[in-house]
Design a protein around this motif. Sequence first.
Motif, PDB file in Angstrom:
ATOM      1  N   LEU A   1       8.873 117.292   4.946  1.00 24.13           N
ATOM      2  CA  LEU A   1       9.025 118.435   5.844  1.00 24.13           C
ATOM      3  C   LEU A   1       7.818 119.346   5.662  1.00 24.13           C
ATOM      4  CD1 LEU A   1      10.574 120.337   7.771  1.00 24.13           C
ATOM      5  CD2 LEU A   1      11.746 121.258   5.771  1.00 24.13           C
ATOM      6  N   LYS A   2       7.059 119.516   6.733  1.00 16.95           N
ATOM      7  CA  LYS A   2       5.898 120.403   6.694  1.00 16.95           C
ATOM      8  C   LYS A   2       6.273 121.741   7.332  1.00 16.95           C
ATOM      9  CE  LYS A   2       2.608 116.603   7.288  1.00 16.95           C
ATOM     10  NZ  LYS A   2       1.477 116.100   8.089  1.00 16.95           N
ATOM     11  N   VAL A   3       6.010 122.820   6.614  1.00 16.46           N
ATOM     12  CA  VAL A   3       6.335 124.152   7.142  1.00 16.46           C
ATOM     13  C   VAL A   3       5.148 125.092   6.925  1.00 16.46           C
ATOM     14  CG1 VAL A   3       8.849 123.985   6.829  1.00 16.46           C
ATOM     15  CG2 VAL A   3       7.426 124.774   4.934  1.00 16.46           C
ATOM     16  N   GLU A   4       5.224 126.254   7.561  1.00 14.89           N
ATOM     17  CA  GLU A   4       4.180 127.288   7.384  1.00 14.89           C
ATOM     18  C   GLU A   4       4.843 128.578   6.932  1.00 14.89           C
ATOM     19  OE1 GLU A   4       2.531 127.776  11.258  1.00 14.89           O
ATOM     20  OE2 GLU A   4       1.271 125.992  11.149  1.00 14.89           O
ATOM     21  N   LEU A   5       4.285 129.217   5.913  1.00 15.37           N
ATOM     22  CA  LEU A   5       4.733 130.567   5.558  1.00 15.37           C
ATOM     23  C   LEU A   5       4.045 131.543   6.504  1.00 15.37           C
ATOM     24  CD1 LEU A   5       4.415 130.432   1.676  1.00 15.37           C
ATOM     25  CD2 LEU A   5       6.528 130.897   2.923  1.00 15.37           C
ATOM     26  N   ILE A   6       4.784 132.569   6.928  1.00 16.03           N
ATOM     27  CA  ILE A   6       4.108 133.541   7.794  1.00 16.03           C
ATOM     28  C   ILE A   6       3.165 134.391   6.928  1.00 16.03           C
ATOM     29  CG2 ILE A   6       5.896 133.609   9.559  1.00 16.03           C
ATOM     30  CD1 ILE A   6       6.915 136.171   8.440  1.00 16.03           C
ATOM     31  N   PRO A   7       2.075 134.882   7.484  1.00 12.43           N
ATOM     32  CA  PRO A   7       1.102 135.632   6.691  1.00 12.43           C
ATOM     33  C   PRO A   7       1.759 136.769   5.915  1.00 12.43           C
ATOM     34  CG  PRO A   7       0.244 135.221   8.895  1.00 12.43           C
ATOM     35  CD  PRO A   7       1.667 134.761   8.897  1.00 12.43           C
ATOM     36  N   GLY A   8       1.365 136.901   4.646  1.00 14.99           N
ATOM     37  CA  GLY A   8       1.931 137.952   3.799  1.00 14.99           C
ATOM     38  C   GLY A   8       3.084 137.476   2.932  1.00 14.99           C
ATOM     39  N   GLN A   9       3.580 136.250   3.184  1.00 15.91           N
ATOM     40  CA  GLN A   9       4.731 135.729   2.430  1.00 15.91           C
ATOM     41  C   GLN A   9       4.316 134.698   1.385  1.00 15.91           C
ATOM     42  OE1 GLN A   9       7.803 136.782   2.511  1.00 15.91           O
ATOM     43  NE2 GLN A   9       7.502 138.227   4.197  1.00 15.91           N
ATOM     44  N   GLU A  10       3.006 134.542   1.131  1.00 17.40           N
ATOM     45  CA  GLU A  10       2.522 133.488   0.238  1.00 17.40           C
ATOM     46  C   GLU A  10       3.110 133.604  -1.168  1.00 17.40           C
ATOM     47  OE1 GLU A  10       0.690 135.345   2.232  1.00 17.40           O
ATOM     48  OE2 GLU A  10      -0.260 133.937   3.630  1.00 17.40           O
TER      49      GLU A  10
ATOM     50  N   ASN B   1       5.992 134.340  -1.996  1.00 16.10           N
ATOM     51  CA  ASN B   1       7.409 133.929  -2.038  1.00 16.10           C
ATOM     52  C   ASN B   1       7.597 132.416  -1.936  1.00 16.10           C
ATOM     53  OD1 ASN B   1       8.484 136.545  -2.204  1.00 16.10           O
ATOM     54  ND2 ASN B   1       8.166 136.835   0.000  1.00 16.10           N
ATOM     55  N   ILE B   2       6.511 131.678  -2.143  1.00 15.41           N
ATOM     56  CA  ILE B   2       6.562 130.229  -1.888  1.00 15.41           C
ATOM     57  C   ILE B   2       7.664 129.514  -2.695  1.00 15.41           C
ATOM     58  CG2 ILE B   2       4.711 129.705  -3.557  1.00 15.41           C
ATOM     59  CD1 ILE B   2       3.753 127.549  -1.480  1.00 15.41           C
ATOM     60  N   ASP B   3       7.817 129.878  -3.958  1.00 13.93           N
ATOM     61  CA  ASP B   3       8.827 129.199  -4.790  1.00 13.93           C
ATOM     62  C   ASP B   3      10.240 129.518  -4.305  1.00 13.93           C
ATOM     63  OD1 ASP B   3       6.870 128.022  -6.306  1.00 13.93           O
ATOM     64  OD2 ASP B   3       6.835 129.633  -7.805  1.00 13.93           O
ATOM     65  N   LEU B   4      10.452 130.795  -3.970  1.00 11.88           N
ATOM     66  CA  LEU B   4      11.764 131.222  -3.481  1.00 11.88           C
ATOM     67  C   LEU B   4      12.114 130.489  -2.185  1.00 11.88           C
ATOM     68  CD1 LEU B   4      14.133 133.386  -3.591  1.00 11.88           C
ATOM     69  CD2 LEU B   4      12.687 134.760  -2.081  1.00 11.88           C
ATOM     70  N   VAL B   5      11.137 130.404  -1.289  1.00  5.04           N
ATOM     71  CA  VAL B   5      11.360 129.747  -0.002  1.00  5.04           C
ATOM     72  C   VAL B   5      11.630 128.262  -0.205  1.00  5.04           C
ATOM     73  CG1 VAL B   5      10.277 129.119   2.200  1.00  5.04           C
ATOM     74  CG2 VAL B   5      10.014 131.428   1.300  1.00  5.04           C
ATOM     75  N   LYS B   6      10.890 127.646  -1.130  1.00  2.00           N
ATOM     76  CA  LYS B   6      11.085 126.217  -1.389  1.00  2.00           C
ATOM     77  C   LYS B   6      12.507 125.960  -1.892  1.00  2.00           C
ATOM     78  CE  LYS B   6       8.847 122.236  -3.420  1.00  2.00           C
ATOM     79  NZ  LYS B   6       7.720 121.699  -4.160  1.00  2.00           N
TER      80      LYS B   6
ATOM     81  N   VAL C   1      15.255 125.531   9.004  1.00  2.00           N
ATOM     82  CA  VAL C   1      13.898 126.124   8.981  1.00  2.00           C
ATOM     83  C   VAL C   1      13.890 127.474   9.687  1.00  2.00           C
ATOM     84  CG1 VAL C   1      11.514 125.848   9.793  1.00  2.00           C
ATOM     85  CG2 VAL C   1      12.736 123.893   8.811  1.00  2.00           C
ATOM     86  N   ARG C   2      14.524 127.532  10.845  1.00  2.00           N
ATOM     87  CA  ARG C   2      14.457 128.758  11.646  1.00  2.00           C
ATOM     88  C   ARG C   2      15.343 129.864  11.076  1.00  2.00           C
ATOM     89  NH1 ARG C   2      12.805 126.571  16.828  1.00  2.00           N
ATOM     90  NH2 ARG C   2      10.652 125.959  16.457  1.00  2.00           N
ATOM     91  N   SER C   3      16.215 129.526  10.120  1.00  2.00           N
ATOM     92  CA  SER C   3      17.077 130.565   9.536  1.00  2.00           C
ATOM     93  C   SER C   3      16.401 131.254   8.352  1.00  2.00           C
ATOM     94  CB  SER C   3      18.412 129.955   9.089  1.00  2.00           C
ATOM     95  OG  SER C   3      18.205 129.100   7.980  1.00  2.00           O
ATOM     96  N   ILE C   4      15.218 130.777   7.953  1.00  2.00           N
ATOM     97  CA  ILE C   4      14.520 131.365   6.802  1.00  2.00           C
ATOM     98  C   ILE C   4      13.404 132.278   7.322  1.00  2.00           C
ATOM     99  CG2 ILE C   4      13.131 130.845   4.748  1.00  2.00           C
ATOM    100  CD1 ILE C   4      14.802 128.256   4.500  1.00  2.00           C
ATOM    101  N   PRO C   5      13.566 133.585   7.175  1.00  2.00           N
ATOM    102  CA  PRO C   5      12.637 134.513   7.851  1.00  2.00           C
ATOM    103  C   PRO C   5      11.210 134.449   7.333  1.00  2.00           C
ATOM    104  CG  PRO C   5      14.247 135.708   6.487  1.00  2.00           C
ATOM    105  CD  PRO C   5      14.666 134.274   6.491  1.00  2.00           C
ATOM    106  N   GLU C   6      11.001 133.958   6.111  1.00  2.00           N
ATOM    107  CA  GLU C   6       9.631 133.882   5.581  1.00  2.00           C
ATOM    108  C   GLU C   6       8.825 132.760   6.220  1.00  2.00           C
ATOM    109  OE1 GLU C   6      12.378 133.859   3.733  1.00  2.00           O
ATOM    110  OE2 GLU C   6      12.305 135.541   2.320  1.00  2.00           O
ATOM    111  N   LEU C   7       9.498 131.867   6.945  1.00 10.36           N
ATOM    112  CA  LEU C   7       8.805 130.719   7.541  1.00 10.36           C
ATOM    113  C   LEU C   7       8.417 130.989   8.986  1.00 10.36           C
ATOM    114  CD1 LEU C   7      10.942 127.726   6.204  1.00 10.36           C
ATOM    115  CD2 LEU C   7       8.633 128.369   5.499  1.00 10.36           C
TER     116      LEU C   7
END
Lengths: 59, 444
Positions: free
Chosen positions: B386-395, B397-402, B361-367
């Motif tokens: 697993l519940k995570v939060e996207l940082i503001p402005g990264q919404e 990129n949700i598919d890429l992050v997933k 989780v912590r290695s993905i900068p969008e989270l």
Amino acid sequence: MGQEYNIKGMTEKIQAIKEAATELKHISGGIQAVDRNVDRILASVKMLEINISDIANII
Amino acid sequence: MKTAEQYWNPILETLPREQLQKLQLRKFQNVLKWAYENSKFYHKLYSDAGIEPGDIRTFDDIRKVPKVEKSMLRGIQGREPYPYGDILCVPLEQVTEYHQTSGTTGQPVFQADTWQDWEWCAESWAYILYAQGYRNHDRVFLPFGYHTAIAFWQAHYASEKIGCEVISGGVLNTEARILKMQELRATAMMATPTYVLGMADVAKRKLGIDPAKDLQIKKITVAGEPGGSIPATKKRMEEAWGAKVYDHIGATEIGAWSFECTYQSGLHVNDALFIVEIEDPDTGELITEPGRKGKMVITAFDRIAQPCIRFDSKDIIGWSPDECECGRTFRLIKGGVLGRADDITKVKGVLLAPTSIEEVVRSIPELGDEYEVLVTKKGDIDNITLKVELIPGQESNIDLVKTKLVDQLSLKTNLGYNIEFHKYNTLPRYDVKSKRFKDLRHKE
């Protein structure tokens, strides 16, 4: 690095502080202001023993 | 070039291994004798096992001594001498400090200390802070409400011992703590990894302060959670604060036994004040070779009120194959505490260490920094959410992050997850120890 330091000399001084503090407590007449502060000195002396005296005859 | 000034105690910290082992054996014999003669609990434990202090003549003999577990300590407390029970080795009148464990794994364990023990606690922390570059010109901020937990009390006293100026952030809230650090130009601080990241987030979002540019914190000591030894978490903290982050490990019942130095090559075990054994969790075999993980059994040599001798910590650690360039002869462990023997749990038949999830989780900068893991069971099937939060402005990129999450989690943990994205700043925030891994299977 241990050889660079006067461990034997420091150990003797630590022992002397311990004896002096203990002696002070013996003659305090039970004055708490003396006894309690001596206890604190002896706790610090113990840290000196851990750091120096305890290795005196190992090095 | 190595100079004496870089060590708190240049004699002990560079002592040849053979001499360190002699010192450890002698100190182990001393604390065993002390406990046998002064604690009813230890006397019975050793008598029942047919062990007397004189039986321990060699380093290998140490392993004959029965171990102590946290459940045994819980079983004693509440009895006389109240509240510590008969483990106590000194009269109650000599106890000057009360602390307790955090209770993360169950009922808190009480810890008694004399003033001498308290000096020793500060001493063991002084080794840590000095190795991490704390000096008498530092202004140390402790953003922590001091209470029954021991760690930051010890840090406070050790900072004073080194000669640092100490500021207690006590009852201030997070915003006020940040502003006070800025006002006083604090140069160092100590907190849990969770709170280090949480403070940086609050500073930026609520105060418009960038800790890396607007504050003068240059070193941070973390404790209480594994984050300081998880590279992705450490990187986030160092970038957020523009500071070096150093890990340390300790426990209330034991003391501050391990620390990272400024070379950041792993964590040194303070072999002068403790003896750490690593054993195979299944067979009990002693592990001496690097790279193999096992359960830590530890003894503190000089804590006299309530000694902890061969404490079965349940922490999973492993010796490092690397050597540190700092010149210390204290051994290194790699990756800090890798989990707990009772924490590494089987999910879908696969062993899962929660630290592996944090690393991903912590290695993905969008989270964002926060996440939560829930393990549930439906019928015979385990499920992990697993519940995570996207940082503001990264919404967007949700598919890429997933995809990144699913791929990396599968690679690191061999398991599939239900991924839930939550609005930023809606998952729980923690000030001290986080509880992000929740195994709900036995509760359903």
